[in-house]
Design an enzyme around this catalytic site. Structure first.
Site, short mmCIF file in Angstrom:
data_model
loop_
_atom_site.label_atom_id
_atom_site.label_comp_id
_atom_site.label_asym_id
_atom_site.label_seq_id
_atom_site.Cartn_x
_atom_site.Cartn_y
_atom_site.Cartn_z
CG ASN A 10 -1.69 1.08 1.52
OD1 ASN A 10 -1.77 1.97 0.42
ND2 ASN A 10 -2.35 1.27 2.66
CD1 TRP A 11 2.77 0.99 -3.21
CD2 TRP A 11 3.85 2.22 -4.95
NE1 TRP A 11 3.66 0.14 -4.28
CE2 TRP A 11 3.85 1.06 -5.09
CE3 TRP A 11 3.90 3.43 -5.43
CZ2 TRP A 11 4.76 0.89 -6.43
CZ3 TRP A 11 4.68 3.05 -6.71
CH2 TRP A 11 5.15 1.94 -7.08
CE LYS A 12 -0.25 3.16 4.82
NZ LYS A 12 -0.45 3.19 6.20
CG HIS A 96 -5.75 1.79 5.11
ND1 HIS A 96 -5.51 2.86 5.97
CD2 HIS A 96 -4.98 1.06 4.96
CE1 HIS A 96 -4.18 2.54 6.37
NE2 HIS A 96 -3.82 1.38 5.78
CD GLU A 98 -2.85 5.48 6.94
OE1 GLU A 98 -2.94 5.56 5.43
OE2 GLU A 98 -2.15 5.10 7.49
CD GLU A 168 -3.35 -2.62 7.16
OE1 GLU A 168 -2.48 -2.77 6.62
OE2 GLU A 168 -4.35 -1.68 6.83
N GLY A 174 2.17 2.22 10.81
CA GLY A 174 3.27 3.29 10.67
C GLY A 174 3.73 3.80 12.04
CB SER A 214 4.94 -1.87 12.01
OG SER A 214 4.57 -0.41 12.23
#
Ligand code: PGA
Length: 257
Positions: A10-12, A96, A98, A168, A174, A214
């Site tokens: 997941n490159w975000k 996700h 976020e 997650e 992160g 992570s």
């Protein structure tokens, strides 16, 4: 384990198109010869087509990081499932944390996005996970099962075949803090039981359950070695070809074992 390990990156909100091209090329080169592990790259929308040019004749799949539930129309800033497909994506990440934390995503909107994505022929990685506060209040299982049930409501058995669930824990994303393999395994086993309840045992056995938060080369083997952990959704460590490729090589070794 009869489920193939699936490693997704997941490159975000990272990588301009020139950087994306470079990263995708490096990952492609470094993963040559990998054939027992499924690999998915999820760059930002703007880089999908560029990355698609790199991976289109390989076994690496491409995914978006979100999708809107309407098919088309006056929805400024949104991206439809057909648009993702036309850019080369076969997967999409949905729900996700976020998106849930910063952009108002709810179980209901996750469900709408998921149904639309699957109707359009995309496969999905649906993310669930508790916050630190929820874990400390012993609410982990309640939260995760509410999120799983909410996300998967109304799905047919056939649609469920195209879903990966990623657990997650929000406190591990992160932050450098990883759930211990035992903590992750415990929740994964509970999710698999829940899928058996909602669908059936066969479906629960087939389900690919990724861990995310992570994940890095140093902890991948221990995590992926757990009975109910079938893959990883990797954030930070997928932005460097070396670490992402290393995680994939670790998965490959475990797949062959
Ligand atoms: P991280 O992100 O690996 O940087 O913790 C994982 C994710 O958010 O999918």
């Amino acid at each position: 384990m009869d489920r193939k390990i699936v490693i997704a990156g997941n490159w975000k909100m990272n990588k301009s198109n020139s950087d994306a091209l470079q990263l995708a090329n490096q990952i492609k080169i470094k993963t040559t010869g990998i054939n027992h592990t499924a690999v998915i790259m999820c760059p930002p929308f703007t880089a999908l087509s560029v990355v698609n040019e790199v991976v289109k004749n390989t076994s690496i799949d491409l995914g978006g990081q979100n999708v809107f539930w309407e098919k088309e129309g006056a929805y400024t800033g949104e991206i439809s499932a057909e648009m993702l497909k036309s850019a080369g994506a076969s997967y999409v990440i949905i729900g996700h944390s976020e998106r849930r934390q910063y952009f108002g995503e709810t179980d209901e909107t996750v469900n709408k996005r998921l149904l639309t994505a699957l109707d359009s022929g995309l496969k999905a990685i649906v993310c669930v996970g508790e916050t630190l506060e929820q874990r400390e209040n012993n609410e982990t299982m309640n939260v995760v099962s509410r999120q799983v049930k909410g996300a998967l409501g109304g799905l047919t058995d056939a649609q469920m075949q195209d879903v990966i669930v990623a657990y997650e824990p929000v406190w591990a994303i992160g932050t450098g803090k990883t759930a211990t393999p035992e903590q992750a395994q415990e929740v994964h086993a509970a999710i698999r039981n829940l899928i058996a309840d909602i669908f059936n045992t066969e479906m629960s056995k087939k389900l690919v359950l990724q861990y995310g938060g992570s994940v890095k080369p140093e902890n991948a083997e221990e995590l992926l070695g757990q009975d109910d952990i079938d893959g990883a959704l990797v954030g930070g460590a997928c932005l460097k070809a070396d670490s992402f490729a290393e995680i994939i090589r670790i998965a490959e070794r475990l797949n062959r074992a």
